[in-house]
Motif scaffolding. Structure first.
Motif, PDB file in Angstrom:
ATOM      1  N   VAL A  22      45.723  39.721  45.239  1.00  9.07           N
ATOM      2  CA  VAL A  22      44.720  39.782  44.169  1.00  9.07           C
ATOM      3  C   VAL A  22      45.319  39.364  42.831  1.00  9.07           C
ATOM      4  N   ILE A  23      46.586  39.688  42.618  1.00  6.28           N
ATOM      5  CA  ILE A  23      47.237  39.271  41.374  1.00  6.28           C
ATOM      6  C   ILE A  23      47.424  37.753  41.376  1.00  6.28           C
ATOM      7  N   ALA A  24      47.915  37.200  42.488  1.00  6.64           N
ATOM      8  CA  ALA A  24      48.129  35.748  42.578  1.00  6.64           C
ATOM      9  C   ALA A  24      46.811  34.984  42.463  1.00  6.64           C
ATOM     10  N   SER A  25      45.723  35.582  42.935  1.00  8.97           N
ATOM     11  CA  SER A  25      44.406  34.928  42.905  1.00  8.97           C
ATOM     12  C   SER A  25      43.641  35.208  41.621  1.00  8.97           C
ATOM     13  N   CYS A  26      44.205  36.029  40.742  1.00 10.33           N
ATOM     14  CA  CYS A  26      43.561  36.404  39.468  1.00 10.33           C
ATOM     15  C   CYS A  26      42.208  37.068  39.675  1.00 10.33           C
ATOM     16  N   VAL A  27      42.108  37.946  40.673  1.00  9.06           N
ATOM     17  CA  VAL A  27      40.843  38.638  40.935  1.00  9.06           C
ATOM     18  C   VAL A  27      41.025  40.157  40.937  1.00  9.06           C
ATOM     19  N   SER A  28      42.070  40.639  40.308  1.00  5.44           N
ATOM     20  CA  SER A  28      42.342  42.071  40.270  1.00  5.44           C
ATOM     21  C   SER A  28      41.122  42.839  39.754  1.00  5.44           C
ATOM     22  N   GLY A  29      40.752  43.889  40.470  1.00  9.22           N
ATOM     23  CA  GLY A  29      39.615  44.716  40.078  1.00  9.22           C
ATOM     24  C   GLY A  29      38.269  44.223  40.568  1.00  9.22           C
ATOM     25  N   LYS A  30      38.227  43.104  41.245  1.00 12.65           N
ATOM     26  CA  LYS A  30      36.967  42.517  41.703  1.00 12.65           C
ATOM     27  C   LYS A  30      36.532  43.075  43.067  1.00 12.65           C
ATOM     28  N   TYR A  31      37.508  43.556  43.831  1.00 11.71           N
ATOM     29  CA  TYR A  31      37.244  44.049  45.178  1.00 11.71           C
ATOM     30  C   TYR A  31      37.820  45.449  45.357  1.00 11.71           C
ATOM     31  N   GLY A 103      33.311  36.477  47.364  1.00 10.94           N
ATOM     32  CA  GLY A 103      33.790  36.438  48.740  1.00 10.94           C
ATOM     33  C   GLY A 103      34.606  35.198  49.035  1.00 10.94           C
ATOM     34  N   PRO A 104      34.759  34.856  50.331  1.00 10.57           N
ATOM     35  CA  PRO A 104      35.658  33.770  50.746  1.00 10.57           C
ATOM     36  C   PRO A 104      35.325  32.404  50.176  1.00 10.57           C
ATOM     37  N   LYS A 105      34.056  32.115  49.912  1.00  5.78           N
ATOM     38  CA  LYS A 105      33.703  30.795  49.378  1.00  5.78           C
ATOM     39  C   LYS A 105      34.139  30.627  47.931  1.00  5.78           C
ATOM     40  N   VAL A 106      34.146  31.718  47.175  1.00  6.69           N
ATOM     41  CA  VAL A 106      34.523  31.662  45.760  1.00  6.69           C
ATOM     42  C   VAL A 106      36.009  31.962  45.575  1.00  6.69           C
ATOM     43  N   ASP A 107      36.493  33.005  46.237  1.00  5.76           N
ATOM     44  CA  ASP A 107      37.879  33.439  46.084  1.00  5.76           C
ATOM     45  C   ASP A 107      38.702  33.036  47.308  1.00  5.76           C
ATOM     46  N   GLN A 108      38.743  31.725  47.535  1.00  9.30           N
ATOM     47  CA  GLN A 108      39.390  31.173  48.732  1.00  9.30           C
ATOM     48  C   GLN A 108      40.859  31.562  48.849  1.00  9.30           C
ATOM     49  N   LEU A 109      41.601  31.482  47.766  1.00 10.02           N
ATOM     50  CA  LEU A 109      43.024  31.795  47.812  1.00 10.02           C
ATOM     51  C   LEU A 109      43.249  33.242  48.267  1.00 10.02           C
ATOM     52  N   LEU A 110      42.479  34.149  47.728  1.00  6.79           N
ATOM     53  CA  LEU A 110      42.601  35.560  48.118  1.00  6.79           C
ATOM     54  C   LEU A 110      42.353  35.736  49.607  1.00  6.79           C
ATOM     55  N   PHE A 111      41.238  35.210  50.091  1.00  4.24           N
ATOM     56  CA  PHE A 111      40.879  35.428  51.489  1.00  4.24           C
ATOM     57  C   PHE A 111      41.821  34.699  52.444  1.00  4.24           C
ATOM     58  N   GLN A 112      42.332  33.540  52.047  1.00  3.66           N
ATOM     59  CA  GLN A 112      43.333  32.857  52.869  1.00  3.66           C
ATOM     60  C   GLN A 112      44.608  33.696  52.949  1.00  3.66           C
ATOM     61  N   SER A 113      45.017  34.265  51.833  1.00  4.44           N
ATOM     62  CA  SER A 113      46.201  35.122  51.812  1.00  4.44           C
ATOM     63  C   SER A 113      45.999  36.354  52.683  1.00  4.44           C
ATOM     64  N   LEU A 114      44.802  36.935  52.622  1.00 10.10           N
ATOM     65  CA  LEU A 114      44.534  38.131  53.416  1.00 10.10           C
ATOM     66  C   LEU A 114      44.453  37.823  54.904  1.00 10.10           C
ATOM     67  N   GLU A 115      43.961  36.643  55.264  1.00  9.65           N
ATOM     68  CA  GLU A 115      43.944  36.252  56.687  1.00  9.65           C
ATOM     69  C   GLU A 115      45.369  36.161  57.220  1.00  9.65           C
ATOM     70  N   LYS A 116      46.262  35.571  56.449  1.00  6.13           N
ATOM     71  CA  LYS A 116      47.673  35.487  56.857  1.00  6.13           C
ATOM     72  C   LYS A 116      48.282  36.876  56.964  1.00  6.13           C
ATOM     73  N   LEU A 117      47.988  37.716  55.985  1.00  9.15           N
ATOM     74  CA  LEU A 117      48.497  39.084  55.986  1.00  9.15           C
ATOM     75  C   LEU A 117      48.020  39.838  57.225  1.00  9.15           C
TER      76      LEU A 117
END
Length: 191
Positions: A22-31, A103-117
């Motif tokens: 979330v920090i790398a994707s700049c979406v902290s606090g969004k989810y 979600g995944p369409k907007v915050d692609q980097l976050l969701f890609q990172s979470l899929e790997k995780l």
């Protein structure tokens, strides 16, 4: 259900991975990070074959689970909760129109990172879903400062409401966590 063991103390690697993502994707606090073992263990929900449909009623979010096949090609649903990148709970279009769930369409980097995780974790780390914080801010006026989202199960449905000013209501288990800090922001209570 076995003893409830959710949160950073039980899945440290997962929560650290979420925080980093979330920090790398700049979406902290969004989810929010939500443990789904109450739905899977208590209600017997299999999110591969079922999904939740949520409605807002009188300050309460009510989620009923249906067969995924019954969703068909419905265009009136907006996903707000994902297991990996797969939507598992939806809100009907028209309800809470001000809410933006992204979600995944907007915050692609976050969701890609979470899929790997998720692919590198044990089963314990795979029992967490990502929830758009907007479902609670728009649907329940959740602030997260002194509010806690309380979830209960009744008649096969999940009910979410705000418990203002109670950091952790007695008799409840923490199940929803801040995406950055891991702080408890939601509980499951017996009703």
């Amino acid at each position: 259900m076995s003893e409830h063991q959710c949160g950073p103390a039980y899945a440290k690697g997962f929560f650290q991975g979420v925080r980093d993502a979330v920090i790398a994707s700049c979406v902290s606090g969004k989810y929010l990070v939500s443990c789904i073992d109450h739905e899977t263990d208590l209600l017997g929900i299999d999110f591969e074959t079922s999904a939740g449909i949520t409605v807002a009623r009188d300050g309460v979010l009510v989620t009923e689970f249906v067969d995924r096949k019954s969703l068909g090609a419905r265009t009136d649903l907006r996903a707000y909760k994902w297991l990996g990148s797969t939507p598992i709970c939806y809100l009907a279009e028209g309800a809470l129109p001000e809410a933006q769930f992204d979600g995944p369409k907007v915050d692609q980097l976050l969701f890609q990172s979470l899929e790997k995780l998720r692919s590198n974790l044990t089963e314990d780390g795979k029992k967490y879903a990502l929830v758009s914080r907007a479902i609670f801010t728009a649907g329940l006026n959740f602030s997260g400062d002194t509010d806690v989202v309380e979830g209960t199960i009744k008649d096969g449905k999940v009910y979410h409401r705000i418990k203002a000013g109670e950091a952790f209501p007695a008799g409840c288990e923490c199940c929803t966590f801040d995406d950055d800090t891991g702080d408890c922001l939601g509980t499951w209570c017996d009703e």
